[in-house]
Write a protein that holds these residues in place. Sequence first.
Motif, PDB file in Angstrom:
ATOM      1  N   ASP A 146       0.827  -1.205   0.000  1.00  0.00           N
ATOM      2  CA  ASP A 146       0.000   0.000   0.000  1.00  0.00           C
ATOM      3  C   ASP A 146       0.861   1.255   0.000  1.00  0.00           C
ATOM      4  OD1 ASP A 146      -2.245  -1.538  -0.008  1.00  0.00           O
ATOM      5  OD2 ASP A 146      -2.556  -1.456   2.158  1.00  0.00           O
ATOM      6  N   LYS A 147       2.007   1.175   0.689  1.00  0.00           N
ATOM      7  CA  LYS A 147       2.904   2.323   0.753  1.00  0.00           C
ATOM      8  C   LYS A 147       3.398   2.679  -0.645  1.00  0.00           C
ATOM      9  CE  LYS A 147       7.570   3.552   2.189  1.00  0.00           C
ATOM     10  NZ  LYS A 147       8.820   3.073   2.795  1.00  0.00           N
ATOM     11  N   TYR A 148       3.835   1.668  -1.394  1.00  0.00           N
ATOM     12  CA  TYR A 148       4.318   1.919  -2.741  1.00  0.00           C
ATOM     13  C   TYR A 148       3.197   2.480  -3.613  1.00  0.00           C
ATOM     14  CZ  TYR A 148       8.905  -0.253  -2.201  1.00  0.00           C
ATOM     15  OH  TYR A 148      10.199  -0.528  -1.838  1.00  0.00           O
ATOM     16  N   SER A 149       2.007   1.900  -3.514  1.00  0.00           N
ATOM     17  CA  SER A 149       0.886   2.370  -4.319  1.00  0.00           C
ATOM     18  C   SER A 149       0.553   3.816  -3.998  1.00  0.00           C
ATOM     19  CB  SER A 149      -0.341   1.484  -4.068  1.00  0.00           C
ATOM     20  OG  SER A 149      -0.117   0.185  -4.552  1.00  0.00           O
ATOM     21  N   ASP A 150       0.518   4.152  -2.709  1.00  0.00           N
ATOM     22  CA  ASP A 150       0.142   5.509  -2.297  1.00  0.00           C
ATOM     23  C   ASP A 150       1.154   6.537  -2.774  1.00  0.00           C
ATOM     24  OD1 ASP A 150      -2.090   4.520  -1.108  1.00  0.00           O
ATOM     25  OD2 ASP A 150      -1.276   4.518   0.939  1.00  0.00           O
ATOM     26  N   ILE A 151       2.440   6.203  -2.664  1.00  0.00           N
ATOM     27  CA  ILE A 151       3.478   7.149  -3.083  1.00  0.00           C
ATOM     28  C   ILE A 151       3.368   7.434  -4.580  1.00  0.00           C
ATOM     29  CG2 ILE A 151       5.969   7.393  -3.454  1.00  0.00           C
ATOM     30  CD1 ILE A 151       6.380   5.961  -0.786  1.00  0.00           C
ATOM     31  N   ILE A 152       3.202   6.367  -5.374  1.00  0.00           N
ATOM     32  CA  ILE A 152       3.135   6.529  -6.831  1.00  0.00           C
ATOM     33  C   ILE A 152       1.830   7.193  -7.229  1.00  0.00           C
ATOM     34  CG2 ILE A 152       3.138   5.289  -9.023  1.00  0.00           C
ATOM     35  CD1 ILE A 152       4.891   3.164  -7.655  1.00  0.00           C
ATOM     36  N   ARG A 153       0.739   6.799  -6.590  1.00  0.00           N
ATOM     37  CA  ARG A 153      -0.567   7.388  -6.907  1.00  0.00           C
ATOM     38  C   ARG A 153      -0.573   8.884  -6.610  1.00  0.00           C
ATOM     39  NH1 ARG A 153      -5.935   5.837  -7.496  1.00  0.00           N
ATOM     40  NH2 ARG A 153      -7.453   7.311  -6.651  1.00  0.00           N
ATOM     41  N   THR A 154      -0.007   9.261  -5.462  1.00  0.00           N
ATOM     42  CA  THR A 154       0.040  10.671  -5.077  1.00  0.00           C
ATOM     43  C   THR A 154       0.832  11.486  -6.093  1.00  0.00           C
ATOM     44  OG1 THR A 154      -0.111  10.121  -2.731  1.00  0.00           O
ATOM     45  CG2 THR A 154       0.790  12.292  -3.291  1.00  0.00           C
ATOM     46  N   ALA A 155       1.940  10.920  -6.571  1.00  0.00           N
ATOM     47  CA  ALA A 155       2.762  11.628  -7.551  1.00  0.00           C
ATOM     48  C   ALA A 155       1.991  11.858  -8.846  1.00  0.00           C
ATOM     49  CB  ALA A 155       4.035  10.838  -7.821  1.00  0.00           C
ATOM     50  N   HIS A 156       1.264  10.850  -9.303  1.00  0.00           N
ATOM     51  CA  HIS A 156       0.509  10.993 -10.543  1.00  0.00           C
ATOM     52  C   HIS A 156      -0.687  11.935 -10.367  1.00  0.00           C
ATOM     53  CE1 HIS A 156       2.515   8.244 -13.339  1.00  0.00           C
ATOM     54  NE2 HIS A 156       2.822   7.516 -12.270  1.00  0.00           N
TER      55      HIS A 156
END
Length: 421
Positions: A383-393
């Motif tokens: 979830d951490k990886y998903s959130d970081i990448i999602r937030t950037a996009h």
Amino acid sequence: MEITPLLWGITIAVIVGLLAFDYFFHVRKAHLPTIREAAVWSAIYVGLALLFGLMFFAVGDTAHAVEYYAGYITEKALSVDNLFVFLVIMASFKVPREFQQKVLLFGITFALISRTVFILLGAAIIEAWSDVFYLFGIALLLIAGQQLRGELTGDKEGKDEADNVMVRLARRFLPASEHYDGDKLFTRENGKRLLTPMLLVMVAIGATDILFAFDSIPAIFGLTQEPYIVFTATAFSLMGLRQLYFLIDGLLDRLVYLSYGLSAILGFIGVKLILHALHENNLPFINEGENVAVVEIPTNLSLLVIVIILAITVAVSLLSPKGKALRALQNAERYAYRYSKLAEDTGVSDSDRVQAEQFMDDWTRKAEAVAPKYRDELLEHKDKYSDIIRTAHETRLASARAAGREAGESEKIVKQRGPTV
């Protein structure tokens, strides 16, 4: 080369001076070292270690020179492996990034002190009872087997559990504040003087260092029995380890097969020790107390074997599908995070922003293409990886809309739950 008390004194003074320099000029003020700083000082410490070995060649002492380099390379590899455990402990205590330098330097200092004690004890035991090499050899074979078994079965709880015990004991017997007060070791809360988590993590790392000595010291005594060579190879392998960590940050995790390589090295040295013990045998129940006619492994061959094993381990780790998968996942997070920070800076040029977007998009696609078996194995916090990448996009999409540009790629990602990583 004659090892005199004066040479011992000068060597110890140099080692203490290097440590003092690190304390007063590098970690006195908490900061996150740049890649340039880490690279320069890593090169300096490695250069000093290599130059020290040339001193033996200069006086014609080739045997001690080869023993030193073999010991240095072996101890350096084991020290890098120890960094993984230090990271587990620092993660348990949530040590802020800028304070990790001081924690690592303390761990190095304690390791140097504790291993010096073990070196002196080991030398005294060898002098009194040469057949102790049987025990050293068997111990290394057991450690190598246990480490290999943990990798093959996926059961790595043995080493991690030891770290958790240290952490729990530190928390139990040294009650402290839950909050950091800069990099201070003590703080005051409600008028009461308390230990900070900074001191607790140092205690936990110091206690764990003692466990590391049980494979480190027998390994190097398997390459040389000269206490001075053992001490200097160990000391120089530890010096600069802090800078090396920040230099190869991220690469450490990608050495996915390092444990296999270290198991092979420890097993090889274990066999070498047992052959040496047989050659110098005094045990009455083995060959009636007489020496056994076995072929001993010369130190120059040991050095060659150790270098080859490490080279193969690093190459296979970086080029294997598993290593490439981890690189894609790490870079997807890294470049997404960098883009998010870049987007907040109004002084960034359009060309730099476009380049950052391109890196983020490329590594996001590579991360999403990683096979599920590697993704599940390598990602502890999906979830951490998903959130970081999602937030950037999301940040990119908002910026693109504000500028009236097309943002199809980001919009697709944001509409979904987030990247599968």
